[in-house]
Design a protein around this motif. Structure first.
Motif, PDB file in Angstrom:
ATOM      1  N   UNK A  39       0.818  -1.204   0.000  1.00  0.00           N
ATOM      2  CA  UNK A  39       0.000   0.000   0.000  1.00  0.00           C
ATOM      3  C   UNK A  39       0.853   1.256   0.000  1.00  0.00           C
ATOM      4  N   UNK A  40       0.221   2.349  -0.413  1.00  0.00           N
ATOM      5  CA  UNK A  40       0.866   3.668  -0.364  1.00  0.00           C
ATOM      6  C   UNK A  40      -0.002   4.651   0.410  1.00  0.00           C
ATOM      7  N   UNK A  41       0.530   5.671   1.035  1.00  0.00           N
ATOM      8  CA  UNK A  41       1.959   5.771   1.292  1.00  0.00           C
ATOM      9  C   UNK A  41       2.350   4.759   2.368  1.00  0.00           C
ATOM     10  N   UNK A  42       3.473   4.100   2.185  1.00  0.00           N
ATOM     11  CA  UNK A  42       3.921   3.115   3.160  1.00  0.00           C
ATOM     12  C   UNK A  42       4.513   1.909   2.473  1.00  0.00           C
ATOM     13  N   UNK A  43       4.265   0.756   3.057  1.00  0.00           N
ATOM     14  CA  UNK A  43       4.700  -0.490   2.432  1.00  0.00           C
ATOM     15  C   UNK A  43       6.077  -0.963   2.861  1.00  0.00           C
ATOM     16  N   UNK A  44       6.938  -0.043   3.256  1.00  0.00           N
ATOM     17  CA  UNK A  44       8.279  -0.378   3.781  1.00  0.00           C
ATOM     18  C   UNK A  44       8.598   0.666   4.847  1.00  0.00           C
ATOM     19  N   UNK A  96      -2.395  -0.766  -3.065  1.00  0.00           N
ATOM     20  CA  UNK A  96      -3.513   0.083  -2.641  1.00  0.00           C
ATOM     21  C   UNK A  96      -3.050   1.541  -2.765  1.00  0.00           C
ATOM     22  N   UNK A  97      -3.450   2.199  -3.829  1.00  0.00           N
ATOM     23  CA  UNK A  97      -3.055   3.563  -4.228  1.00  0.00           C
ATOM     24  C   UNK A  97      -1.648   3.582  -4.835  1.00  0.00           C
TER      25      UNK A  97
END
Ligand SMILES: Nc1ncnc2c1ncn2[C@@H]1O[C@H](COP(=O)(O)OP(=O)(O)O)[C@@H](O)[C@H]1O
Ligand SMILES: Cc1cn([C@H]2C[C@H](O)[C@@H](COP(=O)(O)OP(=O)(O)O)O2)c(=O)[nH]c1=O
Length: 209
Positions: A39-44, A96-97
């Motif tokens: 997913x964004x923003x994020x994921x890592x 996701x986005x």
């Protein structure tokens, strides 16, 4: 046999992307399909930290340019650290986005310009666009009502924006649909979650199952 695809879920806040993706993940697992869901923003971790800054409701003073650059920075790290290696290893990637969110929210709704935001994103990730984008089509007031009805969900700095802002986001997505009709499929996100998941699954079955 199709090669592995980079697939994104897009749409207004509260359209049901995250809920549908959860159900789709289970179906992909049942079919033994090799995939990565993110997913964004994020994921890592770096991008999750940037997410904390961008979405913190306390940071009301954030300038729109800063916001656009932070999304692009989070996207760059997420893309090179997680998405590209997964695609190179032959997995389908479901995100996701992705970039269309920046075009609609920062480019259009924040009025920075869709072309300007596209260009900072090309700096961030090159010219690679998703192979397929599923747009969850829902009037913004319905999405916001869903979020309000379930107050246990995180209400972030962008959810808390006015209905006028979210109407501009929807208009931004209409512009994105006009620009990229060949890669975007639309699902009616006003249906029940089961029906929406089924419609998304039908599209995925055409290309990856
Ligand atoms: N099709 C649906 N009909 C009614 N409520 C839904 C539906 N899909 C999701 N929801 C609810 O709406 C809220 C937002 O859903 P979510 O999946 O987080 O949306 P998004 O990721 O698009 O912002 C959640 O409380 C979720 O339970
Ligand atoms: C990826 C991205 C998200 N956003 C916004 C959309 C959402 O309001 C928020 C992400 O929050 P999130 O809680 O992940 O929202 P959702 O469940 O609706 O996907 O960030 C942008 O404005 N630009 C972007 O490039």
């Amino acid at each position: 046999m199709v090669s592995n695809l980079f697939i994104t879920f897009e749409g207004p806040d509260g359209a049901g992307k995250t809920s549908a993706l959860k159900d789709i993940v289970q179906r992909l697992e049942q079919h033994n399909i090799d995939f990565l869901a993110t997913r964004e923003p994020g994921g890592i971790r770096i991008a999750e930290n940037i997410r904390e800054v961008i979405l913190n409701p306390a940071y009301q003073e954030m300038d729109a340019h800063t916001e656009a650059l932070l999304y692009a920075a989070a996207r760059s790290q997420h893309f090179y650290e997680k998405i590209v290696p997964a695609l190179q290893s032959g997995k389908h990637v479901l995100c996701d986005r992705f970039i269309d969110s920046s075009l609609a929210y920062q480019g259009f709704a924040r009025a920075l310009g869709v072309d300007e935001v596209l260009s900072i994103n090309e700096f961030a990730i090159g010219k690679r666009m998703p192979d397929l984008t599923i747009f969850f089509d829902l009037q913004p007031q319905i999405g916001l009502a869903r979020i309000q009805a379930n107050r246990s969900d995180e209400i972030n700095r962008l959810d808390a924006e006015s209905l006028v802002f979210h109407e501009k986001v929807y208009a931004g997505y209409e512009e994105v649909l006009r620009r990229y009709p060949e890669r975007i499929r639309i699902v009616d996100a006003s249906k029940s979650l089961d029906e929406v998941t089924e419609d998304v699954w039908k599209i995925l079955k055409e290309v990856i199952v």
